[in-house]
Scaffold this active site. Sequence first.
Site, PDB file in Angstrom:
ATOM      1  CB  CYS A 102      34.106   1.791 -95.879  1.00  9.45           C
ATOM      2  SG  CYS A 102      33.343   0.787 -97.097  1.00  9.45           S
ATOM      3  CG  HIS A 229      36.668   4.478 -98.408  1.00  6.08           C
ATOM      4  ND1 HIS A 229      37.350   3.946 -97.526  1.00  6.08           N
ATOM      5  CD2 HIS A 229      35.573   3.903 -99.094  1.00  6.08           C
ATOM      6  CE1 HIS A 229      36.909   2.557 -97.621  1.00  6.08           C
ATOM      7  NE2 HIS A 229      35.703   2.916 -98.390  1.00  6.08           N
ATOM      8  CD  GLU A 231      39.779   5.785 -96.060  1.00  2.00           C
ATOM      9  OE1 GLU A 231      39.539   4.697 -96.149  1.00  2.00           O
ATOM     10  OE2 GLU A 231      38.879   6.536 -95.823  1.00  2.00           O
TER      11      GLU A 231
END
Length: 443
Positions: A102, A229, A231
Site C-alpha cells: 500500500c 494488504h 498482512e
Amino acid sequence: MPKALILTGFGINCEEEFAAAYRLAGAQATIVHLNQVLHGQVSIHDFDILNFPGGFSFGDDLGSGVVLANKLRYRQTSADGRTLLDDIRQFVADGKFVLGICNGFQVLVKLGLLPNLGGDVTPEVTLTHNASGRYEDRWVTLRVNPASRTPFLKGIDKLEVPVRHGEGRLVVPDAATRAAIEASGLNCLSYVDANGDGTSEYPFNPNGADLNCAGLTDPTGQVFGLMPHPEAFLAAYNHPDWARRRRVNPAASEEGEGLRIFRNIVEHIAQRRLPHPPAPPFLDAEHPVGRGSQTDSGSATPTSIVDDVFTTTSAKWQVLKEYGRDMRKQPTPAEEVLWEALRGQKLAVKFRRQHSIDSYIVDFVTIPNKLIVEVDGEVDGEVHAEISQAEYDAGRTHTLRELGYEVLRFGNDEVLNDLDKVLTTIEEHLTQTNQTKRLRANS
C-alpha cells in the site's frame, strides 16, 4: 531464522500486522522507527528483508509516498553523501529482499525501485488517485502472473485480500514502458473479475490501474510491492465471509491467504541457507571420483565420466540427493533465469542442474565438457566475503579442478542484468574445451 526489518514512523500504521505475519511465517521481526535507520542506530544490512508497511506517511500531503520517498532519496546518512536509497540498492545487490504494501508500495514506486526497468532507480510509473474518486475499502481477488519470477509469489495462482487506499491507480506513461513491463512479467499481480479474468471494471479493479495491475516486481524479483494488504488476511477469521466458509468446509485451513506470501519469502531465504556438506579431503590421482559398480563399502569403481552421469559415491549420494532435490525446487531468480538459457541444449551441450560431484552440489554442469557454472549472491559481495565462506569456496573450487572440472562463477546481477555476456563467456569456454579435445586427439 530469517530476519525481517519493519520500518515505522511518520504516519506508517500497519507495522504490527507486518510483524505478526513474519512471526507466523517463522521469521524474526523487528520494528524500528525510520529515524533509527537514518541516524545510523540500526543497519538494514543486518537483516534479510526490508519492509515498508502501509499507512499515510507524512499525511499524503503531497501525494501518497512522495515525501517519504524523497526523504530516502536525498537525506544523507553519512559524511560521504550516502543516502538510504544507496544502502537499499546495495541491499538488493547483495541478494536480499524488499517488500512494500500500500503506502509502502507507493514509496517503492516513487523511489524508482519499482519497476526499475533501467536499473538506475529513476521513477518510470506512478500511482495516483483512484478512478472512482473515493477511498476504497473492499476485498478483491488477484491473479499471479505465471511469468513472474519473484519468490514472494511462488506456487500461488490466486488469492483474495482487502484493499484500503485512496491513491492506488497505477499509471504507466507510455506504450514502450507498458510493453517492457509485460515482456519481463513485472506486472506480477492483476485484479480479476468473478470469472478469474483480468479486468479494468469497477469494483473488481477498485482503482482503475493500468494493466489491471495490483503489484509489481523489479527485474531481479527481489523487490516486490502491491496495493492490497496480505498482512490483513493472516487468519481465516479475518475474512468477512468466514462463518459460511467454515460451515461449507469445516476442514479448511485456519490460515489466511495473505500469509502465503510471507511464508514463501521466509522459506525461500531459509532454503538458501541450507548448509553445504562439509568440504571433503583432497583426493589424489589414484582415487578418482565416479560412480560405476559399487562395492558394499560404498566405494566407487572409476568409470568414464563422459558415459556415466554419476560423479559421486553411493554413500555421498544418499547425503546429497535431498539437498539437490530441494535446491531444484527453490532456485534463486538468477538460477532460474540461467537454467532457462541453458536447458534443452540451447548452447549445443547438455547441462545438468544441482548435480552432485564428490561431496558438493554444483549449480550447473556439462559433464562431457567438464565445465561447472556457479551463480552466487554476489561474487565479491557479503556472502562470499566472509572468511569461512571464502575458505570453503576456495577448497571447493580446488577439489573440483583436481577432478578435471573448470569452474565459472557469476553473480546474481551479472545473470539478471547482462545474461548475453554470461552466455558468451560460457560459450567461449566450451569452444576452448572442444579445441583442446581436438588437439589432444590429433597429438
